[in-house]
Every structure is written in C-alpha cells, then in structure tokens.
Design an enzyme around this catalytic site. Structure first.
Site, mmCIF file in Angstrom:
data_model
loop_
_atom_site.group_PDB
_atom_site.id
_atom_site.type_symbol
_atom_site.label_atom_id
_atom_site.label_comp_id
_atom_site.label_asym_id
_atom_site.label_seq_id
_atom_site.Cartn_x
_atom_site.Cartn_y
_atom_site.Cartn_z
ATOM 1 N N SER A 60 1.063 -1.216 -0.608
ATOM 2 C CA SER A 60 0.259 0.054 -0.154
ATOM 3 C C SER A 60 0.756 1.381 -0.317
ATOM 4 C CB SER A 60 -1.208 -0.286 1.172
ATOM 5 O OG SER A 60 -1.101 1.211 1.262
ATOM 6 N N ASP A 204 -5.973 -3.650 -2.518
ATOM 7 C CA ASP A 204 -5.091 -3.277 -1.791
ATOM 8 C C ASP A 204 -3.763 -4.339 -1.156
ATOM 9 O OD1 ASP A 204 -3.660 -2.157 0.643
ATOM 10 O OD2 ASP A 204 -5.155 -0.602 0.831
#
Length: 385
Positions: A60, A204
């Site tokens: 991320s 993500d």
C-alpha cells in the site's frame, strides 16, 4: 539479488520492509530519513537507501515509498532521497484524501463510503503515473517485492523482481503496481490494467500482508532454494532485516464479548471503524511479528531483525485518510518521538512487545544498522574488485 553487489560477496542478505497505512506512511518516512542520514555520514551525501538493500518490500503506502526509493531517474539514481518522502506526503496527501468541511463533515464521509469509494482516486493515479512514467518493475535499482490482491481471481498477486524476468506479464509498469497496491477498499477504487496478455483487477496489498516482511523473506528463501536447495537454512541465518510500521492502536481496548454479542452484519462491518476489519488487520500484523520473532530466535540471529512500530496511536492518528494539516504534522511528531523510544521485540512466548534489554533507542538501533549496512556494502565492493 544481483542488482546491487552480489550477496555471495558479503556476509548478509539485507531486507527493508515498509508497512501499509495511508497517510501514516509519514511515520516510516521519518525513520528512513534518519537511516539514510546515518548512511550519508558514513559514505557521503550521494548514499541512498537502495544502495544498501538486496530487497525492499512494500504494501500500500509502503509500496509507493518503495517505488520512490528504487525507481531510477535519468542518471540511474533513485527518484527520491529518503528525506524527500515526508515533504511529499505533506504536499500530496490533502489532494489524495480531500477532507469534507463543515459540521457534518464526518457524516458526509461515512455516507460517501456507503455509496461508493470515499475518494475517486483520480489524483493519486495521475500523480503516480506522472512520477513513474513508463518505468517497469525490472528497472528498479534494487530488488523490490510489492503486494496486491486480485479480486477477480481471489488470490494474492506478488509483484517481485525475482519473477518479472521469468514472466513478462508480471513485469508491469511500476505506476500500475503502485496504484493497485494502494487501492484500499471503501477508500479508493480498484485498479484494472492489462500487461503481457494478463488482466489484473487489483486492490490494496494490505489484504495480503499489511506488514510485507514475511513476504519478502519468502521471496528471498524461494530464490535461494531454487538456485541451491541444500544450504538455504544457513543462508537464512544471514538475514539482516529492518521492518518499519506505520502505527497501530493496539494498546487501546475497543470492544468486549458482552457488547459484541448483540452485533449482526451492521455491527461487525458498518460501524466506523469496522470491528471485523480492525480485528483482521491487527491479527494479520501480529502474526507476522510473532512468526518473525520465532524464526529469528530459532536462527539465533534476533539481533539482525529490527522492527520499529508505534502501537499506541489514538484519535485521528489512526485513520489512514485523515489528511488535515494538523494530523499530518502530528504524524511527523509521532515518527520523531518513536526514534527516542526503546527498541522493542515480540516476546515469542506471550506475543507482547517488550523493550529489549540493553537495546537502546530506535535511533541508536538505526545508527547501528547503518554501520552494518555500510560495512556490508564496502565488503562486497572490495571482494568484487
């Protein structure tokens, strides 16, 4: 592991890992700036983080930082120095996560997340594409490992410098990988792209591992084992790992069984923050910390593993998208204060973080690791010559 001086010319296999956490990426940004400053004291102002690590892993926001540290500029040096990371976050976070204003701001944000992604993601997509251009995974200055999750295939997708040369579909644009690994569900839309005949529908990387340390170690282990199956346990005893967290609210008691007894789908999923997602994310990180503590203890190399994490965040500091000036400035302070806290390690018997006896502070540990990294690089250069 051949992008820097080959590891077989030195004593260690060096790994840097950076957690996910949105705007909380400021915290490892502060730590990295201090680490690079120590390296520059030893080796000159041109020293950069990418010069010292065989592998840098990110999830991320940590994936974005990884790209910033390893993507080449026109002079084949990193696009960003470590000291430029925090200013980057301070400048761009309010545009990535624009904050609603007024007395109903919180309610507006919650309602938007019910109707679709809280943010449209246009700014981070254009920014990432502008910065990284047509740079592909194989072009990074050292090996990288970036985690994502494909929601169509329902499986993790690990973009790794080790697999890119063997599979052209995995040698994607670094910008596409970064947009994918940072596409946090409910906050940013998933990212679709095609590469080498493959289609990717990514969200993500925190779904896979918000702390990518274990993923990085697994990639290194596979690479070693594939090349020479016999001595790889000995090789693992040579790991030198720095793992940087983005903070958590672990020490704050949130729920109890009596309260949760009354919860249904709404209680578990739609209360903000979601108790189920909070529990999942915390358990994910804790198990990785626990596993690493056990493995490094078993290899008698626990001093070669440094995990720096702030477990006591409160209020707005916890939120990955709270991009107000006040909160961003407070995250910088968290990082600076974390440097002065004692080095801690998971007790593999209890699973609780405890200060290390005679471990000193985190800034002292970073200085010690900088010396180890500097000596390792000099040894490899000397042996190569």
């Amino acid at each position: 592991m051949e992008k820097n001086q080959p590891r077989n010319k030195g004593n260690f296999i060096t790994i840097l890992s950076i957690d996910g956490g949105g705007v909380r990426g400021i915290i490892p940004g502060v730590l990295l700036a201090h680490l690079e400053a120590h390296l520059q004291e030893l080796d000159g102002e041109d020293a950069r983080i990418a010069d010292y690590f065989d592998v840098i892993a990110g999830t991320s926001t940590g994936g974005l930082v990884t790209a910033m540290l390893t993507a080449p500029d026109t002079n084949n040096r990193p696009l960003y120095s470590a000291k430029e990371i925090v200013p980057f976050y301070l400048e761009h976070s309010p545009k990535i996560f624009p904050q609603p204003r007024g007395p109903l701001a919180g309610l507006i944000g919650t309602l938007k997340s019910f109707a679709g992604p809280k943010y449209d993601g246009k700014y981070i997509r254009s920014l990432t594409s502008e910065i990284l251009g047509d740079i592909r995974l194989h072009q990074t200055l050292t090996n990288v490992v970036l985690t994502t999750f494909d929601i169509k295939k329902l499986q993790p997708v690990i973009f790794s410098s080790y697999t890119a040369p063997k599979d052209s579909s995995m040698d994607a644009l670094l910008s596409d990988i970064c947009i994918g690994t940072s596409a946090a569900p409910t906050n940013l839309p998933p990212h679709y792209f095609e590469n080498g005949g493959e289609k990717f529908n990514l969200i993500d990387g925190g779904v896979v591992a918000n702390n990518p340390t274990l993923v990085a170690i697994s990639e290194v282990t596979r690479e070693i084992s594939d090349k020479n199956p016999d001595p790889y346990p000995t090789e693992l005893g040579r790991l030198l790992v720095i793992s940087l967290g983005t903070g958590a609210r672990k020490n704050e008691e949130k729920y109890d069984a009596k309260t949760a007894t009354e919860w249904g789908v709404v209680g578990w999923l739609y209360v903000t923050p979601s108790p189920l997602l909070s529990a999942y994310n915390q358990a994910n990180g804790d198990m990785i910390d626990f596993h690493n503590a056990v493995v490094f203890k078993a290899l008698r190399s626990q001093d070669n593993y440094l995990r720096i994490q702030e477990d006591n965040l409160t209020g707005d500091l916890v939120n990955m998208d709270m991009a107000t000036k006040e909160n961003l400035d407070n995250l910088v302070k968290v990082g600076e204060e974390l440097l002065q806290k004692p080095v801690s390690r998971v007790n593999y018997q209890t699973g609780i973080y405890e200060p290390v006896d005679n471990g000193g502070t985190n800034i002292e540990a970073l200085k010690k690791f900088a010396k180890l990294l500097s000596d390792e690089r000099k040894l490899r250069l000397s042996n190569s010559n």
